[in-house]
Write a protein that holds these residues in place. Structure first.
Motif, PDB file in Angstrom:
ATOM      1  N   UNK A 225      -9.316  21.632  10.164  1.00 28.22           N
ATOM      2  CA  UNK A 225      -8.590  22.884   9.472  1.00 28.22           C
ATOM      3  C   UNK A 225      -8.122  21.925   8.364  1.00 28.22           C
ATOM      4  N   UNK A 226      -8.486  22.340   7.157  1.00 24.19           N
ATOM      5  CA  UNK A 226      -8.167  21.912   5.773  1.00 24.19           C
ATOM      6  C   UNK A 226      -8.175  22.966   4.597  1.00 24.19           C
ATOM      7  N   UNK A 227      -7.689  22.483   3.558  1.00 23.75           N
ATOM      8  CA  UNK A 227      -7.709  23.471   2.419  1.00 23.75           C
ATOM      9  C   UNK A 227      -9.041  23.945   1.936  1.00 23.75           C
ATOM     10  N   UNK A 228      -9.094  25.132   1.423  1.00 22.02           N
ATOM     11  CA  UNK A 228     -10.324  25.643   1.072  1.00 22.02           C
ATOM     12  C   UNK A 228     -10.924  25.035  -0.130  1.00 22.02           C
ATOM     13  N   UNK A 229     -10.357  24.173  -0.880  1.00 24.53           N
ATOM     14  CA  UNK A 229     -10.825  23.351  -1.833  1.00 24.53           C
ATOM     15  C   UNK A 229     -11.917  22.412  -1.409  1.00 24.53           C
ATOM     16  N   UNK A 230     -11.949  22.434  -0.241  1.00 22.18           N
ATOM     17  CA  UNK A 230     -13.010  21.403   0.687  1.00 22.18           C
ATOM     18  C   UNK A 230     -14.279  22.260   1.061  1.00 22.18           C
ATOM     19  N   UNK A 231     -14.299  23.344   0.917  1.00 16.89           N
ATOM     20  CA  UNK A 231     -15.337  24.397   1.655  1.00 16.89           C
ATOM     21  C   UNK A 231     -16.704  23.974   1.308  1.00 16.89           C
ATOM     22  N   UNK A 232     -16.890  23.633  -0.139  1.00 18.09           N
ATOM     23  CA  UNK A 232     -18.156  23.344  -0.490  1.00 18.09           C
ATOM     24  C   UNK A 232     -18.632  21.973   0.065  1.00 18.09           C
ATOM     25  N   UNK A 233     -17.705  20.943   0.087  1.00 19.83           N
ATOM     26  CA  UNK A 233     -18.022  19.573   0.848  1.00 19.83           C
ATOM     27  C   UNK A 233     -18.322  20.044   2.168  1.00 19.83           C
ATOM     28  N   UNK A 234     -17.861  21.018   2.706  1.00 20.31           N
ATOM     29  CA  UNK A 234     -18.386  21.127   4.008  1.00 20.31           C
ATOM     30  C   UNK A 234     -19.888  21.179   4.396  1.00 20.31           C
ATOM     31  N   UNK A 235     -20.689  21.675   3.242  1.00 21.63           N
ATOM     32  CA  UNK A 235     -22.007  21.816   3.254  1.00 21.63           C
ATOM     33  C   UNK A 235     -22.767  20.345   3.475  1.00 21.63           C
ATOM     34  N   UNK A 236     -22.205  19.446   2.683  1.00 19.49           N
ATOM     35  CA  UNK A 236     -22.510  17.960   2.566  1.00 19.49           C
ATOM     36  C   UNK A 236     -22.265  17.561   3.884  1.00 19.49           C
ATOM     37  N   UNK A 237     -21.061  17.649   4.230  1.00 15.16           N
ATOM     38  CA  UNK A 237     -20.647  16.983   5.625  1.00 15.16           C
ATOM     39  C   UNK A 237     -21.701  17.531   6.771  1.00 15.16           C
ATOM     40  N   UNK A 238     -21.813  18.675   6.882  1.00 14.53           N
ATOM     41  CA  UNK A 238     -22.793  19.222   7.809  1.00 14.53           C
ATOM     42  C   UNK A 238     -24.491  18.545   7.661  1.00 14.53           C
ATOM     43  N   UNK A 239     -24.523  18.299   6.622  1.00 12.33           N
ATOM     44  CA  UNK A 239     -26.006  17.783   6.134  1.00 12.33           C
ATOM     45  C   UNK A 239     -25.920  16.170   6.757  1.00 12.33           C
ATOM     46  N   UNK A 240     -24.660  15.432   6.510  1.00 10.69           N
ATOM     47  CA  UNK A 240     -24.757  14.183   6.962  1.00 10.69           C
ATOM     48  C   UNK A 240     -24.592  14.070   8.626  1.00 10.69           C
ATOM     49  N   UNK A 241     -23.731  15.055   9.132  1.00 16.62           N
ATOM     50  CA  UNK A 241     -23.699  15.233  10.600  1.00 16.62           C
ATOM     51  C   UNK A 241     -25.103  15.393  11.104  1.00 16.62           C
ATOM     52  N   UNK A 242     -25.976  16.158  10.734  1.00 13.02           N
ATOM     53  CA  UNK A 242     -27.424  16.001  11.064  1.00 13.02           C
ATOM     54  C   UNK A 242     -28.134  14.822  11.063  1.00 13.02           C
ATOM     55  N   UNK A 243     -28.123  14.275   9.863  1.00  8.38           N
ATOM     56  CA  UNK A 243     -28.734  13.131   9.624  1.00  8.38           C
ATOM     57  C   UNK A 243     -28.336  11.729  10.351  1.00  8.38           C
ATOM     58  N   UNK A 244     -27.008  12.027  10.780  1.00  6.58           N
ATOM     59  CA  UNK A 244     -26.260  11.118  11.451  1.00  6.58           C
ATOM     60  C   UNK A 244     -26.514  11.224  12.926  1.00  6.58           C
ATOM     61  N   UNK A 245     -26.859  12.395  13.560  1.00  5.46           N
ATOM     62  CA  UNK A 245     -26.715  12.904  14.936  1.00  5.46           C
ATOM     63  C   UNK A 245     -25.436  12.930  15.312  1.00  5.46           C
ATOM     64  N   UNK A 246     -24.355  13.635  14.399  1.00  3.00           N
ATOM     65  CA  UNK A 246     -23.321  13.747  14.890  1.00  3.00           C
ATOM     66  C   UNK A 246     -22.839  14.952  15.470  1.00  3.00           C
ATOM     67  N   UNK A 247     -22.038  15.271  16.175  1.00  2.00           N
ATOM     68  CA  UNK A 247     -21.606  16.855  16.567  1.00  2.00           C
ATOM     69  C   UNK A 247     -21.137  17.302  15.416  1.00  2.00           C
ATOM     70  N   UNK A 248     -21.140  18.824  15.498  1.00  2.00           N
ATOM     71  CA  UNK A 248     -20.528  19.552  14.357  1.00  2.00           C
ATOM     72  C   UNK A 248     -19.272  20.218  15.035  1.00  2.00           C
ATOM     73  N   UNK A 249     -17.867  19.718  14.294  1.00  4.83           N
ATOM     74  CA  UNK A 249     -16.761  20.595  14.590  1.00  4.83           C
ATOM     75  C   UNK A 249     -16.895  21.925  14.220  1.00  4.83           C
ATOM     76  N   UNK A 250     -16.034  22.939  14.462  1.00  6.65           N
ATOM     77  CA  UNK A 250     -15.912  24.109  13.608  1.00  6.65           C
ATOM     78  C   UNK A 250     -14.818  23.891  12.756  1.00  6.65           C
ATOM     79  N   UNK A 251     -14.833  24.720  11.711  1.00  6.39           N
ATOM     80  CA  UNK A 251     -14.072  24.493  10.356  1.00  6.39           C
ATOM     81  C   UNK A 251     -12.927  25.759  10.237  1.00  6.39           C
ATOM     82  N   UNK A 252     -12.019  25.561   9.604  1.00  6.90           N
ATOM     83  CA  UNK A 252     -11.232  26.437   9.316  1.00  6.90           C
ATOM     84  C   UNK A 252     -10.468  25.757   7.888  1.00  6.90           C
ATOM     85  N   UNK A 253     -10.935  26.901   6.870  1.00  3.11           N
ATOM     86  CA  UNK A 253     -10.573  26.430   5.577  1.00  3.11           C
ATOM     87  C   UNK A 253      -9.237  27.260   5.232  1.00  3.11           C
TER      88      UNK A 253
END
Ligand code: GLU
Length: 302
Positions: A225-253
């Motif tokens: 749960x974080x500010x919506x200024x980080x909404x677009x960064x979440x797209x990059x975070x999801x890519x890194x999670x897949x590449x690093x085989x990490x689980x995906x949390x759910x998000x609330x911006x």
């Protein structure tokens, strides 16, 4: 109230590079309220990888301010500056997949593209996309420069990363978004908007983006749960999670607090700190009364 049997782990992750302001208070309180509603846990993480900007007195003030807000969190608090080895491990994993490369360019080399091409595309933070100068260096030249001790940042090779993603069964990349009434809608990740983003700076061996995905996974965070200024960064975070085989949390911006001119409250724009509001006699009730929690659905399940 229906509580899920699954663990709900929330976190508030401030950077001790200034005093907290009302925007931080809103974010911290909304995390705490959601954790309470879900019967979950609230973690506090100190995001202090930038030693030049972070200071111990700001970290102490974070603890004081959050206690004043009535928050409690699990101990020990994770301080990112104590975990550079974990971020190095993640970067080594990307390197082993051929997804990062060293970049020797200076900040002004990277920015110079705007002088030639003012319309050059920018990333969601407003920085010009990297034009790939060092991506095209030969292996021999890279090795020679590194051996000569030339400082290098580490960049993600976005094309290679997206190609890798294309091979994965997931194919379509997105996340479950609960902010602003989205109710868990799958939101499309657009990591390509960041281009060959820096994952380790010349002077700091990890970036926010790599540290946040590593820590959210290591700490078992299920709900970010974080500010919506980080909404677009979440797209990059999801890519890194897949590449690093990490689980995906759910998000609330969540919504951002803005000043009278409509600008988001920020340390750089010298938003008044919580501690100075407190010194001026503002009470906790008066702080909470400023917040319209209703704009951010507090029930964050499943
Ligand atoms: N450390 C970031 C900040 O203070 C928050 C990052 C996050 O919640 O992912 O803005």
């Amino acid at each position: 109230m229906t509580r899920s049997l699954l663990p709900h782990v929330f976190r508030f992750a401030p950077s001790p590079n200034g005093y907290l302001h009302l925007g931080h208070a809103y974010s911290a309180l909304i995390n705490a309220r959601m954790a309470e509603v879900a019967g979950g846990t609230l973690l506090l993480r100190i995001e202090d990888i930038d030693a030049a900007r972070c200071r111990p007195e700001f970290e102490q003030a974070i603890y004081e301010d959050l206690r004043w807000l009535g928050l409690a969190w699990e101990e020990p608090v994770r301080r990112q500056s104590e975990h550079f080895d974990a971020y190095a491990g993640a970067l080594a994993c990307l390197d082993a997949q051929g997804l990062v490369y060293p970049c020797f360019c200076s900040r002004s080399d990277v920015g110079s593209v705007l002088a030639e091409r003012p319309d050059w595309p920018r990333d969601p933070d407003g920085s010009p996309l990297y034009r790939g100068t060092c991506k095209h260096l030969s292996v021999v030249e890279r090795k020679a420069r590194l051996a000569a001790g030339q400082p290098a940042a580490l960049r993600l090779d976005m094309d290679a990363a997206l190609a890798k993603l294309g091979e994965s069964p997931a194919g379509w990349l997105g996340w479950r978004e609960y902010g602003r009434g989205m109710g868990g809608c799958e939101t499309k990740a657009e990591p390509a908007l960041w281009g060959d983003v820096v994952l380790a700076r010349k002077d700091i061996s990890a970036s926010y983006h790599i540290a946040v995905v590593v820590d959210d996974a290591l700490q078992g965070v299920t709900h970010v749960v974080r500010g919506e200024d980080l909404l677009m960064a979440t797209g990059l975070h999801r890519l890194l999670q897949v590449l690093l085989d990490l689980p995906a949390p759910c998000y609330h911006h969540h919504a951002l607090l803005r000043d009278a001119a409509g600008r988001k409250l920020s340390k750089s724009l010298r938003a008044k700190s919580l501690r100075s509001l407190r010194q001026e006699g503002m009470t906790l009730e008066a702080v909470s009364a400023q917040f319209d929690f209703a704009q951010d659905d507090l029930v964050f399940v499943p």
